[in-house]
Write an enzyme that holds these catalytic residues in place. Structure first.
Site, PDB file in Angstrom:
ATOM      1  N   ALA A   7     -11.968   8.574   4.474  1.00 40.98           N
ATOM      2  CA  ALA A   7     -11.714   7.701   3.189  1.00 40.98           C
ATOM      3  C   ALA A   7     -10.756   6.547   3.648  1.00 40.98           C
ATOM      4  CB  ALA A   7     -11.234   8.472   2.078  1.00 40.98           C
ATOM      5  N   LYS A   8     -10.669   5.635   2.762  1.00 44.12           N
ATOM      6  CA  LYS A   8      -9.728   4.486   3.018  1.00 44.12           C
ATOM      7  C   LYS A   8      -9.384   3.920   1.850  1.00 44.12           C
ATOM      8  CE  LYS A   8      -7.356   2.802   6.918  1.00 44.12           C
ATOM      9  NZ  LYS A   8      -6.968   3.766   7.929  1.00 44.12           N
ATOM     10  N   GLY A   9      -8.123   3.193   1.776  1.00 42.61           N
ATOM     11  CA  GLY A   9      -7.861   2.334   0.689  1.00 42.61           C
ATOM     12  C   GLY A   9      -7.193   0.922   1.022  1.00 42.61           C
ATOM     13  N   VAL A  48     -12.331   3.827  -0.927  1.00 39.67           N
ATOM     14  CA  VAL A  48     -13.674   4.324  -0.545  1.00 39.67           C
ATOM     15  C   VAL A  48     -13.557   5.618  -0.100  1.00 39.67           C
ATOM     16  CG1 VAL A  48     -15.928   3.592   1.064  1.00 39.67           C
ATOM     17  CG2 VAL A  48     -14.627   1.753  -0.084  1.00 39.67           C
ATOM     18  N   ASP A  87      -0.807   3.095   6.137  1.00 44.66           N
ATOM     19  CA  ASP A  87      -1.513   2.336   7.013  1.00 44.66           C
ATOM     20  C   ASP A  87      -0.915   0.937   7.443  1.00 44.66           C
ATOM     21  OD1 ASP A  87      -4.340   2.094   8.585  1.00 44.66           O
ATOM     22  OD2 ASP A  87      -4.426   0.409   7.705  1.00 44.66           O
TER      23      ASP A  87
END
Ligand code: NAD
Length: 437
Positions: free
Chosen positions: A122-124, A77, A163
């Site tokens: 953003a992040k996944g 995202v 992460d």
């Protein structure tokens, strides 16, 4: 026992299963709404800064060691890119879902804006359980993820990083696959890489080092002498273990640490170097395997309510909730994890006078050093550890002081102040970009 903690909890009264990711998203939107109201931002501008810019959901068909092909769901995202390319980690977790990734991506927007970094958020997430996957399976999932995301990322587009359950080895596979696909070197497409592939000294310790620095600053703010202070840390991964190492080095008494398997406790202070030596081996061990007789073993959940000056939740989101906020005995909470305290819990803690250093400030050390790594890659430069540490400490000090000034000026909480600064910056950039389009 699985080594992966759940990111859901069940309300004992209603039996309703609550997903921590949805709560995190909901809470961060609430903080943004409050900041927007204080800044008198109108509703159309608010909608532009609140909604994610792009959401990618992909299915990764990956061959397992037994020959079966399994379909893994994965997300990325990009919440905002008005201040720069998207920036944020990638998480491998069986409970990862779109709401969680949305919430974490939004947090990255506010964190980067607060720190004044030229990044969006953003992040996944990849829905998988690394504790039951072989190295080969993990590598194939990572490579499939890099391939699927390649059209949507890049050094000037969106820059992933490690992460929960991801590390520099995974970043190396990811980078290699991406570069093979695009046919050129582009080390700044990811951060948290191994040194030989363009990583930066100090990235591994950076989030925990920053958490320790913010802890020291909070103790000073509360007039607590650090040599007499006691600290409890939930989570003994990349963030929690480095925070423990640094605080111990600074002479602070770390009385308890916990991972998903167990908590170790000693009211006179744990021997952190000995514990680190015991668990940081290949393959890594869990705290329940620690054999030292200098620590009492407790269930992991016991740490949250231990008597201490500072509690550092550094595991997952949604750990301090309205159900346990009244039992927290710490005077200060420093959020090593993203979203460990729910907004409902924060209201209770605020009433009780517990000071909270919010995640977007307290755990920002990682993204600051990621920024240095990204710059290093773009410039073809090399920085040494001493330089990186000095620059990191200064960036965090500046952000802490800015938050404190806003807290005092407006008589608001540190989280409200942090969001206020961040939202003002992002809203300012959106207004400039969207005028006369
Ligand atoms: P990690 O996978 O390295 O470590 C997570 C740790 O939490 C492990 O020790 C695990 O056993 C423990 N844990 C999980 N559930 C637990 C429970 N219920 N009780 C006690 N311990 C539990 O992950 P990490 O990179 O250290 O990330 C931790 C948190 O910090 C996450 O919220 C992440 O989003 C956030 N964060 C990480 C970074 C980074 O640079 N890695 C940067 C900013 C924020």
């Amino acid at each position: 026992m699985s080594t992966i903690a759940r990111t859901t909890s069940t309300d004992e009264r209603t039996g309703v299963v609550e997903r921590h990711g949805s709560v995190l998203l909901h809470d961060s939107q609430r903080y943004v709404r409050e900041a927007a109201a204080m800044l008198e931002i109108d509703s159309s501008l608010f909608n532009l800064i609140d909604q994610p810019e792009r959401e990618v959901t992909v299915t990764l068909p990956v061959e397992l060691d037994d020959g079966r092909v399994e379909a893994f769901t994965a997300y990325r995202v990009q919440h905002s890119r008005v201040l720069g390319p998207g920036k944020g980690g990638m998480r491998f977790h069986p409970d990862s879902d779109l709401d969680e990734v949305r919430g974490l991506a939004a947090l990255m927007t506010w964190k980067c804006a607060l720190l004044g970094l030229p990044y969006g958020g953003a992040k996944g997430g990849v829905v998988c359980d690394p504790s039951v996957l072989s190295t080969g399976e993990l590598a194939r999932i990572t490579r499939a993820y890099a391939n699927a995301l390649a059209p949507f990322i890049g050094a000037h587009v969106d820059v992933p990083a490690p992460d929960v359950n991801t590390d520099e080895r995974i970043m190396a596979w990811f980078l290699d696959e991406y570069e093979r696909r695009v046919g050129r070197h582009e080390p700044s497409v990811v951060t948290g890489k191994p040194l030989t592939l363009g990583g930066i000294p100090g990235r591994g310790e950076s989030t925990g080092r920053g958490v320790a620095q913010i802890t020291m600053a909070m103790l000073e703010k509360q007039y607590i002498a650090h040599k007499s202070a006691t600290v409890v840390i939930q989570g003994f991964g990349k963030v929690g273990s480095e925070a423990a190492r640094r605080l111990h080095e600074l002479g602070v008494k770390v009385v308890a640490v916990a991972d998903v398997s167990a908590a170790l406790y000693n009211e006179n202070g744990l021997d952190i170097p000995r514990i680190l030596q015991s668990v940081q081996c290949q393959p890594p061990r869990l705290l329940r395997e620690y054999g030292g007789e200098d620590a009492q073993m407790l269930p992991p959940e016991a740490v949250l309510t231990l008597d201490c000056d500072v509690l550092i939740p550094a595991a997952l989101e949604g750990q301090i909730t309205a159900s346990n906020a009244d039992d927290i005995r710490a005077r200060i909470i420093v959020e090593g994890a993203n979203g460990p305290t729910t907004a409902d819990a924060e209201e209770i803690l605020n009433r009780r006078g517990v000071e909270i250093a919010p995640d977007i400030l307290a755990n920002a050390g990682g993204v600051v050093v990621s920024y240095f790594e990204w710059l290093q890659g773009l410039q073809g430069n090399r920085w040494d550890l001493a330089t990186v540490r000095k620059m990191l400490d200064q960036e965090l000090r500046n952000a802490f002081d800015a938050v404190l000034r806003e807290t005092e000026r407006r008589k608001i909480s540190m989280r409200q102040a942090a969001y206020l600064i961040a939202v003002e910056r992002v809203a300012g950039a959106v207004s400039l970009r969207w005028s006369q389009r």
